[in-house]
Design a protein around this motif. Structure first.
Motif, PDB file in Angstrom:
ATOM      1  N   ALA A   1      -0.154   5.055   7.806  1.00 30.78           N
ATOM      2  CA  ALA A   1      -0.968   4.324   6.838  1.00 30.78           C
ATOM      3  C   ALA A   1      -0.235   3.093   6.325  1.00 30.78           C
ATOM      4  O   ALA A   1      -0.835   2.017   6.173  1.00 30.78           O
ATOM      5  CB  ALA A   1      -1.338   5.244   5.671  1.00 30.78           C
ATOM      6  N   ILE A   2       1.061   3.219   6.050  1.00 32.77           N
ATOM      7  CA  ILE A   2       1.858   2.084   5.587  1.00 32.77           C
ATOM      8  C   ILE A   2       1.896   0.995   6.655  1.00 32.77           C
ATOM      9  O   ILE A   2       1.750  -0.201   6.365  1.00 32.77           O
ATOM     10  CB  ILE A   2       3.280   2.542   5.236  1.00 32.77           C
ATOM     11  CG1 ILE A   2       3.273   3.445   3.992  1.00 32.77           C
ATOM     12  CG2 ILE A   2       4.202   1.352   5.040  1.00 32.77           C
ATOM     13  CD1 ILE A   2       2.875   2.755   2.722  1.00 32.77           C
TER      14      ILE A   2
ATOM     15  N   LEU B   1      -2.498   3.562  -3.702  1.00 35.12           N
ATOM     16  CA  LEU B   1      -3.545   4.451  -3.201  1.00 35.12           C
ATOM     17  C   LEU B   1      -4.918   4.161  -3.790  1.00 35.12           C
ATOM     18  O   LEU B   1      -5.880   4.854  -3.473  1.00 35.12           O
ATOM     19  CB  LEU B   1      -3.176   5.911  -3.502  1.00 35.12           C
ATOM     20  CG  LEU B   1      -1.749   6.340  -3.158  1.00 35.12           C
ATOM     21  CD1 LEU B   1      -1.567   7.821  -3.400  1.00 35.12           C
ATOM     22  CD2 LEU B   1      -1.398   5.984  -1.728  1.00 35.12           C
TER      23      LEU B   1
ATOM     24  N   GLN C   1      -0.288   0.368   9.050  1.00 32.34           N
ATOM     25  CA  GLN C   1      -1.598  -0.279   9.179  1.00 32.34           C
ATOM     26  C   GLN C   1      -1.864  -1.228   8.020  1.00 32.34           C
ATOM     27  O   GLN C   1      -2.418  -2.322   8.208  1.00 32.34           O
ATOM     28  CB  GLN C   1      -2.690   0.786   9.268  1.00 32.34           C
ATOM     29  CG  GLN C   1      -2.660   1.587  10.563  1.00 32.34           C
ATOM     30  CD  GLN C   1      -3.691   2.705  10.584  1.00 32.34           C
ATOM     31  OE1 GLN C   1      -4.367   2.981   9.575  1.00 32.34           O
ATOM     32  NE2 GLN C   1      -3.827   3.366  11.729  1.00 32.34           N
ATOM     33  N   LEU C   2      -1.473  -0.835   6.796  1.00 32.28           N
ATOM     34  CA  LEU C   2      -1.685  -1.707   5.650  1.00 32.28           C
ATOM     35  C   LEU C   2      -0.842  -2.972   5.760  1.00 32.28           C
ATOM     36  O   LEU C   2      -1.292  -4.063   5.392  1.00 32.28           O
ATOM     37  CB  LEU C   2      -1.356  -0.973   4.348  1.00 32.28           C
ATOM     38  CG  LEU C   2      -1.614  -1.765   3.061  1.00 32.28           C
ATOM     39  CD1 LEU C   2      -3.091  -2.119   2.917  1.00 32.28           C
ATOM     40  CD2 LEU C   2      -1.133  -0.978   1.838  1.00 32.28           C
TER      41      LEU C   2
ATOM     42  N   ALA D   1       0.206   8.283   1.818  1.00 35.39           N
ATOM     43  CA  ALA D   1       1.047   7.127   2.161  1.00 35.39           C
ATOM     44  C   ALA D   1       1.954   7.496   3.332  1.00 35.39           C
ATOM     45  O   ALA D   1       3.180   7.420   3.258  1.00 35.39           O
ATOM     46  CB  ALA D   1       1.857   6.689   0.955  1.00 35.39           C
TER      47      ALA D   1
ATOM     48  N   ARG E   1       7.041   0.167   0.396  1.00 36.49           N
ATOM     49  CA  ARG E   1       5.643   0.252   0.835  1.00 36.49           C
ATOM     50  C   ARG E   1       5.313  -0.768   1.931  1.00 36.49           C
ATOM     51  O   ARG E   1       4.166  -0.843   2.382  1.00 36.49           O
ATOM     52  CB  ARG E   1       4.713   0.020  -0.370  1.00 36.49           C
ATOM     53  CG  ARG E   1       4.633  -1.441  -0.725  1.00 36.49           C
ATOM     54  CD  ARG E   1       4.006  -1.836  -2.022  1.00 36.49           C
ATOM     55  NE  ARG E   1       2.770  -1.287  -2.427  1.00 36.49           N
ATOM     56  CZ  ARG E   1       1.562  -1.860  -2.267  1.00 36.49           C
ATOM     57  NH1 ARG E   1       1.462  -3.009  -1.610  1.00 36.49           N
ATOM     58  NH2 ARG E   1       0.487  -1.306  -2.744  1.00 36.49           N
TER      59      ARG E   1
ATOM     60  N   SER F   1      -3.945  -2.443  -1.748  1.00 38.46           N
ATOM     61  CA  SER F   1      -3.952  -0.984  -1.764  1.00 38.46           C
ATOM     62  C   SER F   1      -4.640  -0.456  -0.515  1.00 38.46           C
ATOM     63  O   SER F   1      -5.384  -1.165   0.173  1.00 38.46           O
ATOM     64  CB  SER F   1      -4.673  -0.457  -3.007  1.00 38.46           C
ATOM     65  OG  SER F   1      -6.083  -0.590  -2.872  1.00 38.46           O
ATOM     66  N   LEU F   2      -4.407   0.810  -0.239  1.00 38.08           N
ATOM     67  CA  LEU F   2      -5.049   1.467   0.897  1.00 38.08           C
ATOM     68  C   LEU F   2      -6.553   1.584   0.700  1.00 38.08           C
ATOM     69  O   LEU F   2      -7.297   1.781   1.668  1.00 38.08           O
ATOM     70  CB  LEU F   2      -4.450   2.862   1.097  1.00 38.08           C
ATOM     71  CG  LEU F   2      -2.978   2.902   1.540  1.00 38.08           C
ATOM     72  CD1 LEU F   2      -2.423   4.309   1.397  1.00 38.08           C
ATOM     73  CD2 LEU F   2      -2.837   2.417   2.973  1.00 38.08           C
TER      74      LEU F   2
ATOM     75  N   ASN G   1      -7.957   8.301  -5.464  1.00 41.47           N
ATOM     76  CA  ASN G   1      -7.697   8.972  -4.199  1.00 41.47           C
ATOM     77  C   ASN G   1      -7.929  10.477  -4.348  1.00 41.47           C
ATOM     78  O   ASN G   1      -7.377  11.105  -5.253  1.00 41.47           O
ATOM     79  CB  ASN G   1      -6.257   8.705  -3.761  1.00 41.47           C
ATOM     80  CG  ASN G   1      -5.941   9.343  -2.434  1.00 41.47           C
ATOM     81  OD1 ASN G   1      -5.521  10.487  -2.384  1.00 41.47           O
ATOM     82  ND2 ASN G   1      -6.163   8.617  -1.356  1.00 41.47           N
TER      83      ASN G   1
ATOM     84  N   SER H   1       1.987  -5.958   2.676  1.00 38.14           N
ATOM     85  CA  SER H   1       0.915  -5.842   1.690  1.00 38.14           C
ATOM     86  C   SER H   1       1.191  -6.525   0.367  1.00 38.14           C
ATOM     87  O   SER H   1       0.424  -6.362  -0.578  1.00 38.14           O
ATOM     88  CB  SER H   1       0.621  -4.356   1.440  1.00 38.14           C
ATOM     89  OG  SER H   1       1.775  -3.678   0.982  1.00 38.14           O
TER      90      SER H   1
END
Length: 445
Positions: free
Chosen positions: A335-336, A91, A338-339, A331, A257, A416-417, A95, A368
């Motif tokens: 979001a996972i 994160l 897209q990462l 998370a 992740r 990381s995001l 964050n 990632s």
């Protein structure tokens, strides 16, 4: 081409040694305050550290602070953090959801010594996300999660043998590098097998038969080189363990992740148990293990002869509250996903950079997480990865630091995001400058 060294194309090894020596000297000049801090630390810590993986000769860089996707060392240099605490810092460093939840938890008191509702909330979010987990128990780290999961599985099966894989890392007491198991490992009755080798897996499991109680596997080797498992390999493990009644554990402490429901969801292969950790509590220490109802029922204190597994900080108020917030608000599955797309794109770009420069090297990984290897051809296991020149990995590490990119000494990166597109462009630019600067001594395609 590097202009600061006189290179001899007839003696590449000598040129590599000279390049590393020059890079180390530059590193020492750039980090005087880290050297001072290291010398002070070495008075009280063996080798100046309490994490062997962070040590770098002649001394490691000391970090002063972090914010968003950046960290600053004691000498004031800012780095793009492309390592994210070896996957735990998913994160970033500040964050707002994590910080806000921590502040709220602090206001409500620490070390409460009892059940809190966020423990069950966090557990529900884990059960909802990972297909194999029907019930879950929390621990303080991924190492604890793996040790507890293996012990639970052995008790459930009534068997003794545990299958692990060459190059696997399941924590400080379950470490299996290719040069032999760590002397600090937990004393288990082990069977070690090559990773990603379907024939070897089938033969070993059939030979062990009903003596084999547990198989534990990373769906992508982490410390072993960021090498993903083939689906066929994982499917063979699932088929063979089900046939003999052994428990299959996916160590998804890193790989959870990489896809919205972990690699088990990505491949559609459901193990009997799963272990988790790293990023789950937003940077706080955390671990978890869970699995089938019948296996996890061993821990139900309402049942006669239940297994006793306690830990003062297993349900600590900070970890439980932050963990619930992380999975529900930050998370998320979207979001996972897209990462992972961004990570796959970066790996493609970096491999294109090496190819365009004619360098015999590649970035492996999935989503990632990625790592560089100075070898060509398919890398399927840790034995393939160790053929990569160690001095070239060190040279790459020192170059990336000089360019303001924070990575692992072994060449690993974990996104990381918090990283922006501009940050990822800087990573690509640093790899490009490495290929240009040291092209004369790098292996050629």
């Amino acid at each position: 081409m590097n202009k600061s060294l006189q290179l001899d194309p007839k003696n590449v090894e000598s040129d590599i040694d000279a390049a590393v020596t020059a890079a180390r000297a530059s590193y020492v000049r750039a980090n005087p305050k880290s050297l001072e801090a290291f010398e002070r630390a070495a008075e009280y810590l063996p080798g100046g550290t309490t994490r062997s993986g962070l040590f770098n000769s002649p001394f490691p860089v000391f970090i002063a602070r972090g914010q968003d996707a950046y960290i600053w060392d004691l000498d004031g240099k800012r780095y793009v953090d492309a390592l994210s605490e070896f996957t735990a810092g998913l994160l970033g460093h500040s964050n707002p959801v994590v910080l806000g939840t921590i502040r709220q938890a602090l206001d409500n008191g620490l070390s409460l010594g009892g059940q809190i509702e966020d423990e069950a909330r966090f557990a529900r979010l884990i059960v909802d996300r990972f297909p194999s987990i029907k019930k879950v128990r929390f621990t303080n780290s991924g190492t604890e999660a793996n040790v507890s999961a293996i012990a639970a599985a052995l008790h459930y099966t009534g068997r003794s043998k545990v299958m692990v894989f060459e190059g696997a890392y399941h924590g400080g007491s379950l470490n299996f590098p290719v040069n032999g198991p760590s002397p600090l490992n937990a004393r288990l009755d082990l069977v070690q097998t090559p990773y990603n080798d379907v024939e070897a897996v089938r033969a070993t499991i059939r030979r062990q038969g009903e003596k084999l109680g547990v198989v534990i596997v990373e769906p992508m080797l982490g410390a072993g080189g960021s090498i993903p498992a083939d689906r066929e390999f994982l499917a063979a493990l699932r088929e063979e363990t089900a046939r003999i009644g052994a428990v299959l554990i996916f160590d998804e402490i890193q790989t959870s992740r990489l896809a919205p429901n972990g690699m088990q969801g990505y491949w559609g292969i459901t193990p009997d148990m799963t272990t988790l950790g790293k990023y789950l509590a937003g940077g706080l220490s955390i671990g978890a293990f869970g699995g089938r109802e019948d296996i996890m029922a061993q821990f139900d204190p309402r049942k006669p002869a239940s297994l006793v597994l306690s830990g003062t900080f297993n349900n600590n108020s900070l970890g439980m509250r932050v963990g619930a917030a992380v999975l529900s608000e930050v998370a998320t599955e979207e979001a996972i996903s897209q990462l992972s797309v961004r990570g796959n794109d970066l790996r493609r770009r970096l491999n294109g950079t090496l190819e365009g420069a004619g360098v015999a090297g590649q970035f492996t990984g999935f989503g990632s997480i990625l790592a560089i290897h100075f070898v060509m051809g398919s890398l399927r296991n840790a034995n393939d990865a160790v053929t990569s020149h160690p001095s070239l990995r060190e040279l790459f590490y020192l170059h990336m630091l000089e360019e303001g990119i924070w990575i692992a000494r072994r060449g690993m990166m974990a996104l990381s995001l918090a990283l922006s597109h501009d940050d990822l462009d800087k990573v690509e630019s640093a790899v490009d400058s490495f290929a240009d600067r040291w092209g004369d001594i790098l292996p050629r395609r």
